[in-house]
Design an enzyme around this catalytic site. Structure first.
Site, PDB file in Angstrom:
ATOM      1  N   HIS A  91       0.833  -1.205   0.000  1.00 11.96           N
ATOM      2  CA  HIS A  91       0.000   0.000   0.000  1.00 11.96           C
ATOM      3  C   HIS A  91       0.867   1.254   0.000  1.00 11.96           C
ATOM      4  O   HIS A  91       1.870   1.317   0.720  1.00 11.96           O
ATOM      5  CB  HIS A  91      -0.847   0.064   1.270  1.00 11.96           C
ATOM      6  CG  HIS A  91      -1.992  -0.883   1.318  1.00 11.96           C
ATOM      7  ND1 HIS A  91      -1.838  -2.233   1.524  1.00 11.96           N
ATOM      8  CD2 HIS A  91      -3.330  -0.669   1.194  1.00 11.96           C
ATOM      9  CE1 HIS A  91      -3.031  -2.810   1.539  1.00 11.96           C
ATOM     10  NE2 HIS A  91      -3.957  -1.890   1.335  1.00 11.96           N
ATOM     11  N   ASN A 122       8.030  -4.210   3.357  1.00 13.31           N
ATOM     12  CA  ASN A 122       6.607  -3.902   3.533  1.00 13.31           C
ATOM     13  C   ASN A 122       6.162  -4.157   4.980  1.00 13.31           C
ATOM     14  O   ASN A 122       5.541  -3.307   5.612  1.00 13.31           O
ATOM     15  CB  ASN A 122       5.808  -4.768   2.548  1.00 13.31           C
ATOM     16  CG  ASN A 122       4.353  -4.350   2.432  1.00 13.31           C
ATOM     17  OD1 ASN A 122       3.887  -3.494   3.166  1.00 13.31           O
ATOM     18  ND2 ASN A 122       3.633  -4.974   1.506  1.00 13.31           N
TER      19      ASN A 122
END
Ligand SMILES: [Mg+2]
Ligand SMILES: [Mg+2]
Lengths: 312, 312
Positions: A91, A122
């Site tokens: 994201h 991440n």
């Protein structure tokens, strides 16, 4: 003689229409982005978060990543591109910045907000950077954040600068070499007071590295992305975020404890709960009050379940 | 609840302005382009040429390449980036498509219209492709051309697709792996009749290669650039340029003869004229009427000069 203009150009040169790279911006409930139809990733994703945004009941459990309905399939990534690619779906506007609204969180799972990201990065360093941004909402009225991917050169064998990056899947989604974040914090009068710009390699980054190692001048991010992020704001008078605030990311011990807490909370049965609890002992982390409360709460939950379905 | 919109976004999220990547299009007398502020090259350059554009007195002798005054220096290439980089400055809208106007030709030398191009490709195959486009103006009322750079992946050692390209100079101008051209020809009623799309590697390409080897569907160029070139034109009903016309580039012999003609014409003294003339003999090319006329004309010119400056 008449000056060249878009109107004249359309009449004499672009008679079949003005070549189109898609809308300049895509607007969602809690983020805005510019999309790169060639790379099939965002160029920049903007958010402006407050305490109200990062706290709330929304959860990601039933949300799936999906192509953005606003992006033409000709120019869109799909989930298959990421499957078994070796890269996670990272994201740019984090799910956790959308706790106030299930709809906003759901929009953050559109692939227009996603880049191929190293899994450890991440879940680790980048995650801690995102947590730090949310932490800033406790000390500042609002936090504006621009995030996105970069394709940066590095010296090759002969010393010349070369850009190298993989593309994944049928849609050849570009894997960034780096990710950037530009963070601007506001005081209670909504006046911006400090800025921090960071360029982080898209690779595992351990706890021994401080965020300040990756701080760069805003101008660097602008030249490398081609983007002027705040056309209405002269950032030169703003303070340095890492001097005014700490730029300290969550230390390993707290981070481990936080993650075990998440595992305890989402455990569906005694077995997986106990496995997570065991991690606390292995990592020599004394259970926090939060962990202990979870223990009581979940044990009750499991007993309830067992009473209802004694066979299971 | 109100739908997300640019207005709402500006009020609540983009309070410091909408991040800016520069104007969507830049318009000049005889070409239009979209510029990539990150790569410091154009994304696409559009022209629509007729016989009137490619014939005329304008010449490139006193024109210098220069940064485009419309592009902020923060996002611009400069001549030093190209100097000793090993890459030539390749026009996307070719100088020769602007023979009708010295001003238009001068604008084609703005670095916004230039990409780092392999010298042999620039002077050879790509040059012949440009000549072919000009030749099309003899058979068609108008020719719309979109040209630009591409960064395409190729299989790496482990079989995975990887994009690799150098960047040059202080401004890190991106060297494209490939160049594309989309060509649309119109009949006398200005109706588009045929289209040809081509992707050409940015490397030396010999006379043994036909243009048709590099023909691709328009959709390929669209996906790789992220650009929809003709939003107002459905290209699916158009003919294939290489079937309707020839797509034959100038053969080696004619090309050599043409180039020697250019050298003869620009020769400043007997010595360099004779050196070029000697090339005709070396390459076994019989002098054309054009060459012979040049011979008479230039010899008179040199005699005149010698009379005026007998010392030299
Ligand atoms: Mg993430
Ligand atoms: Mg050229």
């Amino acid at each position: 003689y008449s000056e060249p203009s878009p109107e004249l150009a359309s009449k004499h040169i672009l008679t079949h229409g003005i070549p189109d790279r898609g809308p300049n911006i895509h607007v969602y409930d809690n983020h805005v982005l510019a999309y790169d139809q060639a790379k099939k990733t965002p160029i920049w994703v903007a958010e402006r978060i407050t305490q109200g945004h990062v706290d709330g009941p929304a959860d990601r459990k039933n949300i799936r990543f999906k192509p953005d309905p606003e992006i033409s399939t000709q120019f869109s990534a799909d989930n298959l591109d990421y499957l078994r690619s070796g890269w996670s779906r990272g994201h740019m506007s984090p799910a956790g910045d959308n706790k106030h609204s299930q709809e906003a969180m759901s929009q953050s799972f559109y692939l227009s907000n996603i880049v191929p990201q190293n899994l450890e990065n991440n879940a680790g360093f980048w995650n801690r950077l995102e947590m730090y941004c949310r932490e800033l909402t406790q000390r500042y009225h609002a936090v504006t954040i621009f995030s996105g991917p970069l394709s940066l050169p590095s010296p090759s064998d002969n010393g010349k600068l070369v850009v190298t990056y993989p593309v994944i899947g049928k849609n050849q989604v570009a894997v960034p070499t780096h990710l950037y974040k530009v963070i601007i914090v506001e005081d209670t009068n909504s006046n911006p007071v400090a800025i921090g710009s960071f360029i982080v390699p898209n690779e595992p980054i351990g706890f021994e590295h401080a965020l300040t190692e990756y701080q760069v001048p805003l101008d660097d991010v602008e030249r490398k992305t081609g983007v002027t992020f705040t056309p209405k704001l002269d950032t030169s008078h703003l303070g340095n975020l890492c001097e005014i605030d700490s730029c300290k990311l969550m230390p390993k011990r707290d981070f481990d404890s936080y993650f075990i807490g998440r595992r305890l909370k989402s455990a569906q049965n005694r077995q997986s709960f106990e496995k997570a609890w065991n991690e606390l002992e292995v990592k020599n982390i004394p259970p926090s009050q939060y962990h202990i409360d979870l223990y009581r709460h979940k044990m009750k939950e499991f007993e309830e379940k067992e009473r209802k379905n004694p066979e299971e």
